[in-house]
Design a protein around this motif. Structure first.
Motif, PDB file in Angstrom:
ATOM      1  N   PHE A  47      42.195  36.559  38.291  1.00  0.00           N
ATOM      2  CA  PHE A  47      41.886  36.642  39.804  1.00  0.00           C
ATOM      3  C   PHE A  47      40.382  36.898  39.915  1.00  0.00           C
ATOM      4  N   TYR A  50      39.479  39.806  37.727  1.00  0.00           N
ATOM      5  CA  TYR A  50      40.581  40.946  37.036  1.00  0.00           C
ATOM      6  C   TYR A  50      41.440  39.833  36.348  1.00  0.00           C
ATOM      7  N   VAL A  65      47.414  44.568  37.031  1.00  0.00           N
ATOM      8  CA  VAL A  65      46.274  43.694  37.355  1.00  0.00           C
ATOM      9  C   VAL A  65      45.081  44.847  36.694  1.00  0.00           C
ATOM     10  N   PHE A 111      40.872  45.442  35.882  1.00  0.00           N
ATOM     11  CA  PHE A 111      39.410  45.084  36.279  1.00  0.00           C
ATOM     12  C   PHE A 111      38.736  44.601  35.110  1.00  0.00           C
TER      13      PHE A 111
END
Lengths: 112, 111
Positions: free
Chosen positions: A91, A35, A43, A45
């Motif tokens: 992330f 992400y 955030v 995807f």
């Protein structure tokens, strides 16, 4: 408790260069994700990975991006020819079947 | 399409209860999650609820799910200064587990 670990914590790269972000998922997990979070935004995807192949990707994940699980423990995100707008926190996450995703602390990518 | 909405800011006094709200659009969501992000840190899983449940309690945290209204809330009892953070609501959007996140609610706890 097992953790998802990401390295480096901060990466500074010149525009146009390639960058590889590294992640070590939790060892018995089978599903892996990347992400990104642009400063002050949601955030988002990027991609999911299962059984050594991409299972789903977003429109952000274009030909500039690739993922790999080279050795059974690392999960990498490669960005070719980086652009200024690639600056973000990236992330990595992993999960076991029917369990929540566990996230790493992120890699802050700064493109100059 | 899928969308998750949250209010952006909540200020609460130490010792009071906090309630963070979230709405989502995907009626096929199977799991809904709350994550906490402290400054400079990653996303810490707080709790999650399966879509066939109405409520889940875990110590100071209570999750309420109204599936008809597609509304999820997180209540933090006896809010402490260490609860100051951004709280993200997320839905699991498909069988591969892709998450759709809300924009996050900044919770500020004042003495």
């Amino acid at each position: 408790e097992p953790e998802v670990t990401q390295t480096p914590s901060h990466q500074v790269t010149q525009m146009g260069q390639e960058v590889i972000l590294r992640c070590v998922p939790i060892s018995n997990h089978l599903y892996f994700y990347w992400y990104r979070q642009i400063l002050g935004q949601k955030v988002e995807f990027l991609v999911s990975f299962y059984n050594n192949e991409i299972s789903e990707k977003s429109e952000i994940f274009d030909d500039q991006f690739s993922v790999e699980r080279p050795d059974g423990s690392n999960f990498t995100l490669k960005i070719r020819s980086t652009k200024l707008e690639d600056s973000a926190m990236y992330f990595c996450a992993s999960r076991a079947a029917d369990q929540p995703q566990h996230f790493g602390d992120g890699t802050r990518l700064s493109i100059l | 399409g899928e969308d998750v909405e949250q209010s952006l800011f909540l200020s609460v006094r130490e010792g009071d209860s906090s309630v963070i709200n979230c709405t989502y659009t995907d009626s096929s969501s199977t799991y809904l999650y709350w994550y906490k992000q402290e400054p400079g840190a990653g996303l810490q899983l707080l709790t999650y609820i399966f879509s066939n449940m109405d409520m889940k309690q875990d110590q100071r945290l209570t999750v309420l799910l109204n599936k008809k209204d597609k509304h999820l809330s997180l209540r933090i009892a006896d809010t402490q200064t260490g609860d100051s953070a951004i709280y993200f609501c997320a839905e699991r959007a498909d069988s591969w587990g892709k998450f759709q996140f809300g924009a996050g609610t900044q919770v500020v706890v004042t003495p």
